[in-house]
Design a protein around this motif. Sequence first.
Motif, PDB file in Angstrom:
ATOM      1  N   TRP A 781       0.848  -1.207   0.000  1.00 53.34           N
ATOM      2  CA  TRP A 781       0.000   0.000   0.000  1.00 53.34           C
ATOM      3  C   TRP A 781       0.877   1.248   0.000  1.00 53.34           C
ATOM      4  O   TRP A 781       0.604   2.226  -0.694  1.00 53.34           O
ATOM      5  N   ASP A 782       1.936   1.207   0.778  1.00 56.93           N
ATOM      6  CA  ASP A 782       2.860   2.343   0.823  1.00 56.93           C
ATOM      7  C   ASP A 782       3.462   2.591  -0.571  1.00 56.93           C
ATOM      8  O   ASP A 782       3.608   3.740  -0.997  1.00 56.93           O
ATOM      9  N   GLU A 783       3.826   1.506  -1.267  1.00 61.40           N
ATOM     10  CA  GLU A 783       4.381   1.655  -2.622  1.00 61.40           C
ATOM     11  C   GLU A 783       3.374   2.333  -3.548  1.00 61.40           C
ATOM     12  O   GLU A 783       3.734   3.201  -4.362  1.00 61.40           O
ATOM     13  N   LYS A 784       2.150   1.955  -3.445  1.00 62.58           N
ATOM     14  CA  LYS A 784       1.144   2.540  -4.320  1.00 62.58           C
ATOM     15  C   LYS A 784       0.916   4.012  -3.997  1.00 62.58           C
ATOM     16  O   LYS A 784       0.689   4.826  -4.894  1.00 62.58           O
ATOM     17  N   ILE A 785       0.974   4.345  -2.693  1.00 65.27           N
ATOM     18  CA  ILE A 785       0.804   5.760  -2.327  1.00 65.27           C
ATOM     19  C   ILE A 785       1.946   6.603  -2.883  1.00 65.27           C
ATOM     20  O   ILE A 785       1.747   7.685  -3.443  1.00 65.27           O
ATOM     21  N   ARG A 786       3.183   6.092  -2.727  1.00 68.16           N
ATOM     22  CA  ARG A 786       4.324   6.849  -3.220  1.00 68.16           C
ATOM     23  C   ARG A 786       4.290   6.949  -4.753  1.00 68.16           C
ATOM     24  O   ARG A 786       4.660   7.974  -5.318  1.00 68.16           O
ATOM     25  N   ASP A 788       1.594   7.034  -6.499  1.00 69.65           N
ATOM     26  CA  ASP A 788       0.540   7.999  -6.796  1.00 69.65           C
ATOM     27  C   ASP A 788       1.035   9.419  -6.596  1.00 69.65           C
ATOM     28  O   ASP A 788       0.721  10.327  -7.377  1.00 69.65           O
ATOM     29  N   ASP A 789       1.820   9.624  -5.525  1.00 66.11           N
ATOM     30  CA  ASP A 789       2.388  10.963  -5.281  1.00 66.11           C
ATOM     31  C   ASP A 789       3.338  11.366  -6.393  1.00 66.11           C
ATOM     32  O   ASP A 789       3.447  12.544  -6.755  1.00 66.11           O
ATOM     33  N   GLY A 791       3.007  10.630  -9.417  1.00 61.43           N
ATOM     34  CA  GLY A 791       2.283  10.739 -10.676  1.00 61.43           C
ATOM     35  C   GLY A 791       2.328   9.506 -11.521  1.00 61.43           C
ATOM     36  O   GLY A 791       2.068   9.555 -12.729  1.00 61.43           O
ATOM     37  N   LEU A 792       2.682   8.337 -10.944  1.00 63.34           N
ATOM     38  CA  LEU A 792       2.785   7.106 -11.713  1.00 63.34           C
ATOM     39  C   LEU A 792       1.516   6.282 -11.647  1.00 63.34           C
ATOM     40  O   LEU A 792       1.460   5.179 -12.150  1.00 63.34           O
ATOM     41  N   GLY A 793       0.471   6.787 -10.977  1.00 61.76           N
ATOM     42  CA  GLY A 793      -0.791   6.042 -10.877  1.00 61.76           C
ATOM     43  C   GLY A 793      -0.711   4.999  -9.808  1.00 61.76           C
ATOM     44  O   GLY A 793       0.226   4.896  -9.042  1.00 61.76           O
ATOM     45  N   GLY A 794      -1.687   4.175  -9.753  1.00 61.01           N
ATOM     46  CA  GLY A 794      -1.726   3.081  -8.785  1.00 61.01           C
ATOM     47  C   GLY A 794      -2.791   3.284  -7.758  1.00 61.01           C
ATOM     48  O   GLY A 794      -3.274   2.339  -7.188  1.00 61.01           O
ATOM     49  N   GLY A 795      -3.172   4.519  -7.453  1.00 60.52           N
ATOM     50  CA  GLY A 795      -4.310   4.726  -6.547  1.00 60.52           C
ATOM     51  C   GLY A 795      -3.959   4.519  -5.112  1.00 60.52           C
ATOM     52  O   GLY A 795      -3.804   3.420  -4.629  1.00 60.52           O
ATOM     53  N   GLY A 796      -3.779   5.603  -4.375  1.00 57.56           N
ATOM     54  CA  GLY A 796      -3.391   5.474  -2.987  1.00 57.56           C
ATOM     55  C   GLY A 796      -4.429   4.833  -2.125  1.00 57.56           C
ATOM     56  O   GLY A 796      -4.126   4.258  -1.104  1.00 57.56           O
ATOM     57  N   VAL A 819      -4.489   9.308   4.283  1.00 54.37           N
ATOM     58  CA  VAL A 819      -4.395   7.854   4.212  1.00 54.37           C
ATOM     59  C   VAL A 819      -3.124   7.381   4.893  1.00 54.37           C
ATOM     60  O   VAL A 819      -3.126   6.400   5.655  1.00 54.37           O
ATOM     61  N   ARG A 820      -2.010   8.100   4.648  1.00 62.81           N
ATOM     62  CA  ARG A 820      -0.750   7.707   5.291  1.00 62.81           C
ATOM     63  C   ARG A 820      -0.841   7.829   6.805  1.00 62.81           C
ATOM     64  O   ARG A 820      -0.307   7.000   7.547  1.00 62.81           O
ATOM     65  N   ALA A 821      -1.512   8.859   7.262  1.00 56.43           N
ATOM     66  CA  ALA A 821      -1.649   9.028   8.710  1.00 56.43           C
ATOM     67  C   ALA A 821      -2.436   7.877   9.322  1.00 56.43           C
ATOM     68  O   ALA A 821      -2.068   7.327  10.377  1.00 56.43           O
ATOM     69  N   ALA A 822      -3.517   7.476   8.637  1.00 60.23           N
ATOM     70  CA  ALA A 822      -4.318   6.373   9.156  1.00 60.23           C
ATOM     71  C   ALA A 822      -3.533   5.072   9.136  1.00 60.23           C
ATOM     72  O   ALA A 822      -3.592   4.267  10.081  1.00 60.23           O
ATOM     73  N   LEU A 823      -2.786   4.843   8.064  1.00 61.15           N
ATOM     74  CA  LEU A 823      -1.988   3.628   7.988  1.00 61.15           C
ATOM     75  C   LEU A 823      -0.867   3.629   9.021  1.00 61.15           C
ATOM     76  O   LEU A 823      -0.477   2.580   9.529  1.00 61.15           O
ATOM     77  N   GLY A 824      -0.320   4.816   9.308  1.00 62.63           N
ATOM     78  CA  GLY A 824       0.685   4.892  10.362  1.00 62.63           C
ATOM     79  C   GLY A 824       0.126   4.447  11.689  1.00 62.63           C
ATOM     80  O   GLY A 824       0.804   3.733  12.457  1.00 62.63           O
ATOM     81  N   ASP A 825      -1.100   4.848  11.982  1.00 63.11           N
ATOM     82  CA  ASP A 825      -1.730   4.403  13.230  1.00 63.11           C
ATOM     83  C   ASP A 825      -1.920   2.885  13.241  1.00 63.11           C
ATOM     84  O   ASP A 825      -1.754   2.229  14.277  1.00 63.11           O
ATOM     85  N   VAL A 826      -2.257   2.322  12.078  1.00 67.16           N
ATOM     86  CA  VAL A 826      -2.409   0.867  12.001  1.00 67.16           C
ATOM     87  C   VAL A 826      -1.089   0.182  12.287  1.00 67.16           C
ATOM     88  O   VAL A 826      -1.023  -0.826  13.012  1.00 67.16           O
TER      89      VAL A 826
END
Length: 864
Positions: A781-786, A788-789, A791-796, A819-826
């Motif tokens: 999930w982290d890979e997809k977020i990065r 997406d940031d 601009g390579l797509g993937g959907g955070g 989303v990153r903040a929520a995942l950090g809490d997880v």
Amino acid sequence: DAAGWLGGILRPDPTAGAPVACTIPADVLASLERRLAPLEAFLARRRPRVAASDASRFAGRHGQAGSQGFLGPPARQRRRIDGPAGALRAEERSIAALRGLVRRAREAVALLRCLHEENFERDVGAWLGPEIRQQLCGLTLRSFVSTPEGAGVASRLVEALMARRTRADLSAVDALAGKLQAAAPLFFDGDARTFYRARELLQTARDARDARDFRQAAETTAASLEMLLGVPLAGDPTAVMAELADLRCFHGLAALPLAAAAKAADAAAAGDGVGSLGAMDPGPIARASSPRRPFGATNSASLNGLNDGSLFIGATVTDPEECFEYVCVAIRALATGVADPGSPPGSLGAVCAALPSDERASGLAALLERCAQASSPAAASAAAAAAKAAAAAAAASPHTGGPHLPVPPSPSVVAVAAATPAEVAGASSIHDGAFIRRVYAELVNLGRDEDLLELPAGPLEQHLAERGAFETARQGGAITRDESRHLELLARLYARRERHGLAAQVFFALAERVAAADCVVSLDERAALLDLALRHAKSPGAHAELAGGAGGAAASESQVETLEGKIKVLEFQRRLHATFSERAHRGGADADRNGRLAAELERELRPLSDMYNDFAKPCDMHDVCLEMLHFSRYRDADGAVARGLWDALLSGAASSCGGDDRAALFAACNAARALGPKLFPSDVAFPVAHVALKLELMAGGLWGGVGAAVAGSEDAAAVADAMLAATGDSPEAAQAAYDSLLATPASRAQHGRALVQSEQLQTPALRLRLLRSALRVLRRWDEKIRADDAGLGGGGAGNGAAAHGGFGAFGKDFGNRHVRAALGDVCVGYAGEARRLLQVPTSAQGAAEALAEEFDALGKRLIG
């Protein structure tokens, strides 16, 4: 004398240089004619004897009907003789029959005399076919005078004589016609003279064509056809039809037979005209058993309303069906370039077949256009009006009439340019559009689909629907191969006319039809038909067509939805059929059973429930069963059906590896990878958490026949990677599944997420494995977020699996930062869960701590 009356008229004469010779000399024929003439005159002058009871009736009719007016019905209609008056009437009928017989005998003798004088043996006999010559050799003068066979032979003799003179000396034809009309009007009357005058014109047209005067040839041919349409039954048009084809007068190939059909129908409606001499009437049984006469063999004199009711029709009135057959002969020859078997040289079929292919194609088009016009009074009227208007415009144009300018068409050309009222009457002479249906049937049998579909759609649509048993097919009845063929043509007709909604309905009925014994429909053919139905149903024309009817746009949408469902169900059936066929081909103990099941699936369309219960489930096709559940949206109370199928699928994949635990795990993971994307995101058919649990239990050596935990860094990520692939690379859905597996029993109970074998989830070893897989999912999930940031797509936020308990709500609305903040809490929570596992054996405590540190590091990176 008796020998002349009962002996044969002709005998073979191979030595005289002629095919036949007459057995009655010319002087004997002249003597017979002279002797019969006074007897005929005496009988004609005789005043009938009338009973007192018939006097008034006779007085009322004598001036109109002659001797026939009071004679009553023919003798073959048996009636009781009612006293002296009845006896008188019977006597008068017999005398009238005798008078008719004498007249006919005299004229038959006169005809034979004329043939003698025209060198019949040398010239005319050679024009007769061998079967006619043989019939002549066995024909007595009595049968020549008094039987239908004799009348038919007389017509052939006249035809041969006139054809010979037409080709040999046109100037002598009129004189010969006058001679025959004067000597034997019963055999050659005014109509016959007109008929053979038209034959002369055809010869003139051929001469003009040979001289390359094509305009004159066309006008002369039109004039001849106009004359022939007025007297179509006055002679045998067999040769005339071939001559019209040779002159490329293709519309005449429909016009003349149809005009003859109209005349024949009128004659039949007026009564057959058979006189009172019962011996002359072969009777209905004999007529039914005797071979059909060629079209045009009817004696014209019997159709002219002669007052002498004792006169006998020379041959059975032509059946309109026989007239229609001429058109069919021309269609077959023009379409195929091959004459019917047995067609002699120079016949209609032979002439049409010998034409060049381009002329045959244009001739067939002209012939079919004339058939369509004749079958529609409105079309015939419109075509006639258009032809007259075009001729009037051409005549009024200042650019016509000069030596090098176009010439307006002649009146005869205009008169026959469109279907005449006689043709329209002939086409409708038999009820229910029998003629145009004959034309349709010929084109269908010849495979001339394009020519058929170019005809007017109205009657063709009704014909195809009836012959295709459309209503039977729609109601689930069995239809034959021929009916299926007509339905296919009906669908193509609708598609050609852009009536896509109706085309879709017909294609749908064809796809779902129950095949009769002579028609096996493959599943591939049914799939192609359903695809055609769907394409037509989705077309804008179909939407507009159905929207205009009852139900409006909802009907169109419902039709599309139904077709899409049928296509999916048929896809299941084709897969099952392919599987059973392959198993049967491989052989083995179950080969016969698999072959039988494949045959049952090929025979007809099966409901989805039958395929599930009778084929897929008993044969352990668990993946197909799950797809059926997904498609049908089946939902049971606790989801046990889908879970049981997944368990069987995964354990079956693992058991196929022969005891290799690592291979078994990977086989089960591959099964989930293959099936998951087809079902995701279905809660019913794809319980993600349950599948993940079973794979994790298998990896831990706790389920599925795997005897020991599968170790290794690559193996540790196998389940997580399989779940990501099964959910379509949706970390959100995979993380939601692991989150439910790692939840406490109280939390699962609170949220209603009960799991089978949930007690094993509390064992430290399994929870440690679950945490490793969850870490793998969070990293993805982290890979997809990065990505997406960057601009390579993937959907955070994953692939739309928010409904599965993930963080989709933080996606597009709040941005990847939330989303990153929520995942950090997880990650922080999972790190704490790992540290609580330090109660595991000492050998695993280091791994638990290391896993907690990895969660901490990932959480810090996510929170930033």
